[in-house]
Design an enzyme around this catalytic site. Structure first.
Site: not given
Ligand code: GLU
Length: 508
Positions: A263-265, A267
């Site tokens: 997920s973006k999180r 990253g």
């Protein structure tokens, strides 16, 4: 009947392009190019509430950076346009009405409050989130439960309605996925998805089927998260166009991060990019760094994505796009999730930095230098330096730290690294070495080294003990290529100046 190969990437323009999205593009692209087919980009923007300004252009910028150019798209045109679903709005209604006429869909007049009440009233321990499905639909306000005259009246009064698919009960819906093979669903767990919304826009489910049909799509590759939508799509194909017309599906494995689906999180948490390029959220103004800006080469990005879920069946890991096209086969795409490893991603980039001529990325690296106020006056010298340090760079952004001392003297010297072994003899050595360097008529690596070694022997100091101080004087730290080569590159005057400046610091 063998159809012409036509594949599509169908993004919704809702934000940054995740590496899973680019991998979907890539597999589509490789498959199309391998089979002499066409690669289409269709913008799925029917959900106007999720529309994000700039997201469509961003998608095309990412594709251009990766070198994965579509044959047909809203930007590139084509014979099956428009390629933006919002511009195809009138086409979908006709199909929704056809489904109603054939008994496979119905008008639903339920208000948001009625839907909310349904979710509350039918909630049980076994069914905590009741859906609008075969077990519920006959208890709701729709054209299956209301008298025909009432339905006509409601339609004539322009009452808000949606059109829902009527999913049959007690059926097994199956299809053959190119990666997962035989996949089956129990129709009783599939809800009556909305096909046409109250604003007259189709939902994704109707639009994807109608467009794949009208655009003559032969194969549809998409992320595994769409597998659960497949039964609705299969029913729509069956009711509208016939299953023999349906594209062959391939649901690509998820990309996994350190804790489940990437997920973006992840990253932000683990300090690696998940988007292809920098993305700035229009509302929060939050910037998410992309692979491009992190210093990745598109060749490496493509290569590492290809290997996330596919292998050629050999030990080979480095593939150019041409080699990928030649070797790619959907049969070798894995079923299970592919783990993203940033260290491995960096390895791919490092290999590609070594592999490509520096002229391929010279301008990007030059910008890193000029952005930090380093003037590049001589392009030949610049290229030369890039050649000299490229083996030490993992990211394009590393070139700055690895090469800046060729353009300006280091601001700080790691004198701690030499101080404990520093003494008067070494100071004398460098003072005399300055004279020797001054006397070199034509500045070249061999003579600089020769003078150094002779003087060291003369003064009975091990050359090895003098090289580290010399490196710190010229570079600032314990890194870089051969020290005499560095001296040769930066020039006679600069070398002497750096030694002169460093001596009082080491002696302090
Ligand atoms: N519009 C969907 C998405 O945003 C596409 C799914 C599909 O390819 O069918 O990913």
């Amino acid at each position: 009947m063998s159809k012409k190969i036509r594949v599509r990437f169908a993004p919704s323009p809702t934000g940054g392009l995740h590496l899973g999205g680019v991998r979907t593009v890539l597999y589509n692209y490789l498959f199309a190019k391998k089979h002499g087919g066409e690669f289409i980009v269709r913008i799925e923007d029917t959900d106007q509430t999720r529309f994000v300004e700039g997201a469509e252009q961003y998608i095309f910028d990412c594709l251009a950076w990766c070198g994965l150019q579509p044959d047909e798209s809203p930007l590139h045109g084509g014979a099956y346009g428009p390629y933006r679903q919002s511009e195809r709005k009138p086409m979908y209604k006709e199909y929704a009405e056809k489904l109603i006429a054939n008994g496979h869909a119905y008008y639903a007049f339920d208000t948001p409050e009625e839907l909310e009440a349904m979710r509350k009233d039918y909630k049980t321990a076994e069914n905590p989130a009741p859906q609008y499905d075969g077990s519920i639909r006959m208890k709701m306000r729709n054209s299956l439960t209301l008298p025909a005259t009432e339905v006509e009246k409601l339609l004539a009064m322009e009452t808000r309605y949606v059109i829902r698919i009527k999913v049959p009960q007690n059926e097994t819906i199956s299809f053959n996925d190119l990666i997962h093979h035989e996949v089956s669903f129990d129709s009783n767990v599939v809800d009556d998805k909305v096909l046409l919304k109250a604003d007259g826009m189709p939902t994704y489910h109707l639009a994807v089927v109608v467009d794949d049909y009208l655009m003559k799509i032969s194969h549809a590759f998409r992320g595994e998260e769409w597998l659960s939508s497949a039964p609705v799509h299969i029913l729509l194909w069956k009711y509208l166009f016939g299953l023999d017309q349906m594209p062959q599906w391939a649901h690509l494995p998820l990309i996994l991060g350190p804790s489940g689906k990437l997920s973006k999180r992840d990253g932000a948490k683990f300090g690696f990019p998940v988007y292809a390029m920098n993305w700035t959220d229009a509302k929060s103004k939050e910037l998410t760094e992309g692979f491009k800006e992190k210093g990745f080469l598109p060749e490496a990005f493509i290569n590492l994505l290809a290997m996330l879920g596919w292998n050629s069946g050999t030990e080979k890991e480095l593939f150019s796009i041409e080699e990928l096209i030649e070797n790619f086969s959907i049969e070798r795409v894995h079923k299970s999730g592919a783990k993203f490893d940033f260290e491995k991603a960096k390895w791919f980039n490092q290999e590609w930095i070594k592999k490509l001529p520096v002229s391929n990325y010279e301008s990007i690296v030059k910008k890193c230098f000029t952005d930090k106020d380093v003037k590049i006056e001589n392009d030949e010298y610049f290229i030369n330096i890039l050649e000299l340090v490229k083996d030490r760079c993992t990211l394009l952004t590393d070139f700055y730290d690895q090469g800046v001392y060729f353009f300006k003297a280091p601001i700080q010297l790691d004198s701690e690294a030499v101080k404990s072994k520093w003494n008067n003899e070494k100071t004398d050595f460098f003072q005399d070495y300055i004279d020797k360097l001054n006397a070199i008529p034509t500045w070249n690596t061999a003579e600089i080294e020769e003078a150094f070694k002779h003087l060291a022997i003369e003064k009975s100091i091990k050359p090895g003990e003098l090289q580290l101080p010399m490196r710190i004087m010229l570079v600032g730290g314990k890194f870089g290529p051969a020290v005499f080569e560095i001296a040769c590159k930066i020039g006679q005057e600069e070398t002497i100046n750096r030694i002169k400046k460093a001596l009082p610091i080491f002696n302090a």
